[in-house]
Design a protein around this motif. Structure first.
Motif, PDB file in Angstrom:
ATOM      1  N   SER A 168     -22.990 -12.013  -6.568  1.00  0.00           N
ATOM      2  CA  SER A 168     -22.872 -10.557  -6.437  1.00  0.00           C
ATOM      3  C   SER A 168     -22.521 -10.161  -5.013  1.00  0.00           C
ATOM      4  N   SER A 169     -23.030 -10.893  -4.025  1.00  0.00           N
ATOM      5  CA  SER A 169     -22.703 -10.584  -2.631  1.00  0.00           C
ATOM      6  C   SER A 169     -21.225 -10.797  -2.357  1.00  0.00           C
ATOM      7  N   ALA A 170     -20.624 -11.765  -3.025  1.00  0.00           N
ATOM      8  CA  ALA A 170     -19.204 -12.033  -2.829  1.00  0.00           C
ATOM      9  C   ALA A 170     -18.336 -10.901  -3.378  1.00  0.00           C
ATOM     10  N   LEU A 171     -18.884 -10.134  -4.315  1.00  0.00           N
ATOM     11  CA  LEU A 171     -18.149  -8.998  -4.890  1.00  0.00           C
ATOM     12  C   LEU A 171     -18.381  -7.716  -4.116  1.00  0.00           C
ATOM     13  N   PHE A 172     -19.281  -7.748  -3.155  1.00  0.00           N
ATOM     14  CA  PHE A 172     -19.768  -6.522  -2.508  1.00  0.00           C
ATOM     15  C   PHE A 172     -18.661  -5.648  -1.907  1.00  0.00           C
ATOM     16  N   PRO A 173     -17.643  -6.211  -1.221  1.00  0.00           N
ATOM     17  CA  PRO A 173     -16.631  -5.337  -0.604  1.00  0.00           C
ATOM     18  C   PRO A 173     -15.913  -4.430  -1.593  1.00  0.00           C
ATOM     19  N   PHE A 174     -15.780  -4.861  -2.861  1.00  0.00           N
ATOM     20  CA  PHE A 174     -15.093  -4.003  -3.827  1.00  0.00           C
ATOM     21  C   PHE A 174     -16.021  -3.445  -4.901  1.00  0.00           C
ATOM     22  N   SER A 175     -17.103  -4.157  -5.227  1.00  0.00           N
ATOM     23  CA  SER A 175     -18.043  -3.599  -6.201  1.00  0.00           C
ATOM     24  C   SER A 175     -18.753  -2.368  -5.638  1.00  0.00           C
ATOM     25  N   ALA A 176     -18.987  -2.354  -4.318  1.00  0.00           N
ATOM     26  CA  ALA A 176     -19.624  -1.202  -3.686  1.00  0.00           C
ATOM     27  C   ALA A 176     -18.729   0.034  -3.722  1.00  0.00           C
ATOM     28  N   LEU A 177     -17.431  -0.173  -3.959  1.00  0.00           N
ATOM     29  CA  LEU A 177     -16.479   0.936  -4.027  1.00  0.00           C
ATOM     30  C   LEU A 177     -16.137   1.313  -5.464  1.00  0.00           C
ATOM     31  N   GLY A 178     -16.859   0.724  -6.435  1.00  0.00           N
ATOM     32  CA  GLY A 178     -16.695   1.124  -7.828  1.00  0.00           C
ATOM     33  C   GLY A 178     -15.988   0.153  -8.724  1.00  0.00           C
ATOM     34  N   TRP A 179     -15.448  -0.970  -8.186  1.00  0.00           N
ATOM     35  CA  TRP A 179     -14.781  -1.957  -9.032  1.00  0.00           C
ATOM     36  C   TRP A 179     -15.739  -2.416 -10.114  1.00  0.00           C
ATOM     37  N   PRO A 180     -15.310  -2.649 -11.340  1.00  0.00           N
ATOM     38  CA  PRO A 180     -13.923  -2.786 -11.808  1.00  0.00           C
ATOM     39  C   PRO A 180     -13.241  -1.467 -12.192  1.00  0.00           C
ATOM     40  N   GLN A 181     -13.949  -0.338 -12.063  1.00  0.00           N
ATOM     41  CA  GLN A 181     -13.295   0.940 -12.326  1.00  0.00           C
ATOM     42  C   GLN A 181     -12.302   1.251 -11.203  1.00  0.00           C
ATOM     43  N   LYS A 182     -11.234   1.953 -11.541  1.00  0.00           N
ATOM     44  CA  LYS A 182     -10.242   2.336 -10.540  1.00  0.00           C
ATOM     45  C   LYS A 182     -10.657   3.667  -9.924  1.00  0.00           C
ATOM     46  N   LEU A 236     -14.402  -7.075   8.560  1.00  0.00           N
ATOM     47  CA  LEU A 236     -15.696  -7.629   8.179  1.00  0.00           C
ATOM     48  C   LEU A 236     -16.335  -8.202   9.430  1.00  0.00           C
ATOM     49  N   GLU A 237     -17.538  -7.752   9.742  1.00  0.00           N
ATOM     50  CA  GLU A 237     -18.276  -8.281  10.894  1.00  0.00           C
ATOM     51  C   GLU A 237     -19.571  -8.887  10.377  1.00  0.00           C
ATOM     52  N   THR A 238     -19.838 -10.141  10.772  1.00  0.00           N
ATOM     53  CA  THR A 238     -21.058 -10.809  10.325  1.00  0.00           C
ATOM     54  C   THR A 238     -21.348 -11.995  11.231  1.00  0.00           C
ATOM     55  N   GLY A 239     -22.447 -12.684  10.977  1.00  0.00           N
ATOM     56  CA  GLY A 239     -22.816 -13.847  11.769  1.00  0.00           C
ATOM     57  C   GLY A 239     -21.952 -15.051  11.443  1.00  0.00           C
ATOM     58  N   ASN A 240     -21.726 -15.909  12.433  1.00  0.00           N
ATOM     59  CA  ASN A 240     -20.861 -17.075  12.203  1.00  0.00           C
ATOM     60  C   ASN A 240     -21.474 -18.072  11.233  1.00  0.00           C
ATOM     61  N   ASP A 241     -22.792 -17.969  10.973  1.00  0.00           N
ATOM     62  CA  ASP A 241     -23.417 -18.878  10.020  1.00  0.00           C
ATOM     63  C   ASP A 241     -23.051 -18.539   8.575  1.00  0.00           C
ATOM     64  N   LEU A 242     -22.465 -17.376   8.352  1.00  0.00           N
ATOM     65  CA  LEU A 242     -22.095 -16.972   6.994  1.00  0.00           C
ATOM     66  C   LEU A 242     -20.607 -17.150   6.711  1.00  0.00           C
ATOM     67  N   LEU A 243     -19.902 -17.832   7.592  1.00  0.00           N
ATOM     68  CA  LEU A 243     -18.453 -17.967   7.435  1.00  0.00           C
ATOM     69  C   LEU A 243     -18.087 -18.582   6.093  1.00  0.00           C
ATOM     70  N   LEU A 244     -18.709 -19.681   5.737  1.00  0.00           N
ATOM     71  CA  LEU A 244     -18.388 -20.345   4.477  1.00  0.00           C
ATOM     72  C   LEU A 244     -19.207 -19.795   3.321  1.00  0.00           C
ATOM     73  N   PHE A 245     -20.482 -19.519   3.578  1.00  0.00           N
ATOM     74  CA  PHE A 245     -21.374 -19.152   2.487  1.00  0.00           C
ATOM     75  C   PHE A 245     -21.083 -17.768   1.919  1.00  0.00           C
ATOM     76  N   TRP A 246     -20.677 -16.836   2.750  1.00  0.00           N
ATOM     77  CA  TRP A 246     -20.420 -15.488   2.262  1.00  0.00           C
ATOM     78  C   TRP A 246     -18.956 -15.082   2.455  1.00  0.00           C
ATOM     79  N   VAL A 247     -18.433 -15.239   3.658  1.00  0.00           N
ATOM     80  CA  VAL A 247     -17.068 -14.813   3.942  1.00  0.00           C
ATOM     81  C   VAL A 247     -16.085 -15.556   3.041  1.00  0.00           C
ATOM     82  N   GLY A 248     -16.232 -16.869   2.941  1.00  0.00           N
ATOM     83  CA  GLY A 248     -15.334 -17.648   2.103  1.00  0.00           C
ATOM     84  C   GLY A 248     -15.372 -17.221   0.646  1.00  0.00           C
ATOM     85  N   ARG A 249     -16.558 -16.944   0.143  1.00  0.00           N
ATOM     86  CA  ARG A 249     -16.680 -16.523  -1.248  1.00  0.00           C
ATOM     87  C   ARG A 249     -16.061 -15.141  -1.480  1.00  0.00           C
ATOM     88  N   MET A 250     -16.246 -14.244  -0.525  1.00  0.00           N
ATOM     89  CA  MET A 250     -15.617 -12.924  -0.661  1.00  0.00           C
ATOM     90  C   MET A 250     -14.102 -13.046  -0.689  1.00  0.00           C
TER      91      MET A 250
END
Length: 943
Positions: free
Chosen positions: A490-504, A517-531
């Motif tokens: 669900s976190s990987a969907l956050f950038p677009f689910s928070a804006l209403g996706w899958p609805q247009k 996107l600004e975040t800690g470097n420890d999340l590069l693969l675990f979160w950023v990559g998944r997004m």
């Protein structure tokens, strides 16, 4: 931009504060530039972590175990926890000054997120990227769930080490190598000796392997061996993956509990034998001798000590059992069975030795239990194809991205997620628990680090998994799978689910993809990559165009923030201050065991003997942003934040002075009409224009340390230390010139606006007190006032003037240094500077005056000659007397009995201070004696 949704497992720490400080500064700067800004807040349910925390709280407060409640009742407990902790997180964010769009707050288990997760699940399945398979997983027996590689801590052991594990009544030994003999069938005196660090897996051995070219075993190729515990026949196989130079060159093959063995077993057609159950006990496949029938021992919750220390009756923790009482045969705990297995080997004469052996032990970061590899059937997502596509899109957009593992499983066995059935598939909406996958395990083309236990059935548009039974509710024999999704899904969907996706939605069309996107470097693969992968797959475009990674926050000793070290701080404690007693009370309310609590409390007492002083939000934000975003780890100390608080006080006092100078009848001129009337006015306006240019450059490049440095230097060194002191004599004259007042107003107005993104509270408070310009509609808040642009102030820049003025400053600094060198604490001698630069004049006189000649002192490219004469014969005795007094104080302290705790710290500080002062006096006396020897004839000083 969206905030990385913090977990509702607890409150925010300094790492979160760094994220907020950076993001909010960027957001406020863009708002002041007139940009349209959306900053979405949200929190993450952090499934399995939240479940574990809630379970511990229930046991601690009410003595209630999770399995004593229905799933619905337990979920109700979790939602209550979420409401409490979610509210606390929002309170912390507001305390940090986060200017989020609060009306758009999201939670990764709310209705909108649930719809997005279900839609993503179905689309991935229909695209052939979601599949079901039977593979090895990282399994926490204490949590009774699969966990990700990010939740696995690899602890190197140099030798034999005893660890107290969850639910175990006595410490368990690791870091040893057991040698055991496998007899060769049909050859009474022949045997193959193998070594193992995990004797409890011996019942799961299905073969012994050697290298095909190892001459020691060539004669045994094709032979069978007898299992040392069961006597069953096992094949001796040859495989090139075996390292003949390690140990005896022979290895046991346990496909159900080792990734390497699973690959080898697949190559040789060996069937895996699972001998460790989900709860950490031995399965019935091991035989009755490793089973036990308990009649009085109750299982215990995670971390609770056993009431019966007898290993023979030791069972699993409650975390591993769905039952309150066990009245049927159940396997021995694997580490109790280990001792029984080793005893059996000795009895059968097949024990060949035990020695210390270095190893790496895999521990669950959430429970502290040893992580097991178990075979589980679960859903997996193919990451290779999505990763390649995302990497291609990222390269086209100049966004750096690195593909992670080839496949990952998004499912968890936990309760912290539940939802109503959907049309396709019957799968719980929302997302569940835990972490991402990492390194691949089985076979290379389709592997994952995580899979989860399957306790139900899943209906998908084309398949029904599980036995077909028309009596099952709905869809011809399919029912909802009670397993839940990995929280990273669900976190990987956050950038677009928070804006209403899958609805247009209008928001999705307007704000997606995100700008940054600004975040800690420890999340590069675990979160950023998944997004990036899921965003590209599900929306057809990258979820953001730029990624800004900041460093990890560590304490001043460079240690990782950890509750057990006592260095995890609530940002509010730094903002408002806290007593040591309250800090330690928070430790006691946490989840540390008694030994960890004692260590953490001692560390806190050492680091914060008097608690933490009040520093304020602005000082904390400014300090955090002053460290380079792309540099190494950020080593933060409270003293550094306190120093920034003093800087805030300096700004406050400067504005008090300026407002007093301006008075009630002051009318500001438009900035474009301001013309400096003297060189010092022109100089400070040039410095202000330079500060605006440096701030703009820092924000554009997102190097906030450049911004903080420019602001600190302008406010402290240019405005307060130089300009305010320079204009005080001018302002004291009557009639007063209007020029300095107009300059002071512009410095205050523009300087506060430059400061506002980093110090919003201080800047707002002081800016509101400034008089308004006539004929202008003032912004109601500094947050939407125009940010000063470098271009608009360019006409004030005078680099040559700044360069000339810097020489004057260097001369003054040299005079102050000479004054300190000779310890002239009360003397006010006259000084004169002879300058070779015509533009600065031939001679400058200082006041108060100097009476010292120092021909070796230089300022820049020209020599400074402080002239006059200090009588060394008069001054040396004064220094000697002061030294004698300080030496007596030092001797007295050294003669005192040793102290402890805070008193010892204070005494050491006093000793260091006295020793430093004595050293300065000795240097001053040496300089004066040198002056007596080198002092020229006074006539030589005449011009």
């Amino acid at each position: 931009m969206c905030i990385p949704p913090p977990n509702v497992t607890g409150s925010l720490h300094i790492g979160h504060a760094l994220t907020v400080a950076i993001q909010d500064a960027l957001v406020r700067w863009h708002r002041m530039r007139g940009d349209q800004v959306l900053w979405v807040p949200g929190t993450d349910h952090a499934g399995i972590a939240t479940q574990a925390v809630v379970e511990k709280q229930m046991w601690k407060e009410r003595g209630v175990r999770r399995h004593e409640l229905s799933r619905e009742d337990f979920l109700r407990e979790v939602w209550q926890w979420k409401e409490a902790k979610g509210g606390e997180i929002c309170e912390q964010l507001r305390a940090l000054g986060a200017s989020l769009d609060w009306d758009r707050e999201c939670f990764t288990m709310d209705a909108g997120s649930s719809v997005a997760v279900t839609e993503a699940f179905v689309r991935l399945y229909e695209a052939g990227l979601l599949y079901r398979n039977h593979q090895l997983v990282n399994w926490s027996c204490a949590l009774r769930s699969a966990i990700s590689d990010i939740e696995v801590e690899s602890r190197p052991l140099s030798g034999r080490t005893e660890l107290l594990l969850p639910g175990c009544p006595t410490p368990v030994s690791f870091g040893f190598l057991l040698s055991v003999a496998f007899p060769v069938d049909g050859e009474p005196d022949a045997e193959v000796v193998v070594g193992t660090t995990r004797p409890e897996t011996l019942p799961g051995d299905v073969a012994v392997a050697v290298h095909p070219e190892d001459s020691r075993y060539t004669h045994l190729h094709g032979h069978w061996l007898r299992h040392p515990l069961t006597g069953q026949l096992l094949p001796l196989i040859t495989d090139s993956a075996v390292q003949p130079h390690v140990g005896t060159g022979a290895v046991k093959v346990t496909p159900a509990h080792s990734p390497a063995d699973a690959e080898m077993g697949a190559r040789h057609g060996l069937s895996p034998l699972s001998v460790i159950a989900e709860d950490g006990t031995m399965t019935s496949l091991c035989g009755d001798w490793l089973q036990v029938v308990p009649d009085s021992v109750l299982p215990h919750p995670l971390g609770a000590p056993s009431s019966s220390p007898s290993p023979s009756h030791f069972l699993v923790s409650l975390e591993a059992s769905h039952f309150h009482h066990c009245h049927f045969p159940q396997g021995l705990h694997r580490f109790v069975a280990r001792e029984k297995i080793m005893s059996a080997l000795r009895e059968r004469g097949l024990f060949r030795g035990l020695r210390e052996h270095p190893m790496v032990l895999r521990l669950c970061s959430r429970s502290g239990d040893v992580v097991e590899y178990l075979l589980k059937s679960q859903w997996f997502v193919r990451c290779r194809e999505m990763g390649d596509r995302a990497a291609k899109e990222a390269r086209k957009s100049f966004l750096s991205f690195k593909t992670t593992s080839e496949a990952t499983c998004p499912i968890r066995e936990a309760h912290v997620q539940e939802g109503k059935p959907c049309l396709k598939p019957l799968f719980p909406p929302g997302c569940g628990v835990g972490g991402p996958g990492a390194e691949p395990l089985l076979p290379p083309e389709e592997l994952a680090a995580l899979v989860f236990p399957h306790w139900g059935l899943v209906y998908l548009p084309a398949i029904v998994v599980g036995p077909s039974d028309s009596s099952l509710p709905g869809h011809g024999g399919a029912c909802k799978d009670p397993d839940v999704l990995d929280t990273w899904f669900s976190s990987a969907l956050f950038p677009f689910s928070a804006l209403g996706w899958p609805q247009k939605t209008p928001d999705l069309a307007r704000f997606y993809p995100l700008s940054l996107l600004e975040t800690g470097n420890d999340l590069l693969l675990f979160w950023v990559g998944r997004m990036i992968m899921l965003g590209t797959q599900l929306t057809g475009q990258l979820p953001f165009s730029k990624v800004l990674l900041h460093s990890m926050v560590r304490d001043r000793q460079g240690r990782k923030m950890s509750k057990s070290l006592g260095n995890v701080l609530d940002p509010r404690d730094i903002i408002s201050g806290v007593e040591l007693q309250e800090l330690q009370a928070k430790l006691r309310d946490g989840s540390l065991d008694p030994s960890e609590l004692a260590i953490a409390a001692a560390a806190q007492k050492k680091d914060f003997p008097h608690g933490i002083p009040e520093c304020g939000t602005d000082a904390l934000r400014f300090t955090l942003c002053s460290h380079g975003v792309l540099g190494g780890d950020l080593h933060l100390s409270v003293s550094e934040v306190l120093s920034c608080r003093h800087f805030c006080n300096k700004i406050w006092n400067a504005l008090r002075f300026i407002l007093k100078v301006l008075g009630e009848k002051f009318v500001p001129q438009p900035a474009e009409e301001l013309s400096p009337s003297c060189p010092v006015d022109a100089w400070i306006l040039s410095r202000l224009a330079l500060a605006a240019w440096e701030c703009e450059r820092g924000f554009l490049t997102r190097e906030l340390s450049l911004v903080t440095h420019a602001l600190h230097h302008f406010w402290l060194h240019s405005l307060c230390d130089v300009y305010l002191e320079a204009v005080k004599p001018v302002l004291s004259r009557s009639p007063r010139s209007s020029g300095p007042s107009q300059v002071l107003f512009s410095c205050a107005d523009l300087g506060l606006r430059l400061l506002a993104p980093l110090m919003p509270f201080l800047a707002e408070e002081l800016w509101q007190r400034l008089p308004q310009r006539p004929g202008c509609t003032a912004a109601p808040s500094i947050t939407i006032a125009p940010y000063p642009s470098a271009h608009s102030l360019e006409h004030w820049r005078q680099p040559e003037l700044e360069q000339r003025f810097s020489r004057v400053q260097e001369a003054a600094q040299t005079l102050r240094a000479l004054r300190a060198t000779y310890q002239l604490t009360t003397a006010r001698p006259r000084g004169e500077c002879c300058c070779r630069a015509p533009s600065l004049g031939s001679r400058a006189s200082s006041s108060p005056s100097w009476s010292l000649w120092a021909p070796w002192a230089t300022v820049g490219p020209w020599a400074s000659y402080p002239q006059g004469l200090v009588d060394p014969q008069t001054h040396l005795p004064l220094l000697a007397a002061r030294r004698h007094k300080l030496q007596k104080q030092l001797d007295s302290l050294l003669a005192q009995a040793p102290l402890e705790g805070v008193a010892e710290t204070q005494m050491q500080q006093r000793l260091s201070s006295l020793q430093l002062e004595l050293s300065k006096l000795d240097r001053a006396a040496s300089h004066l004696r040198q002056l007596m020897e080198e002092s020229p004839d006074p006539g030589e000083l005449k011009p």
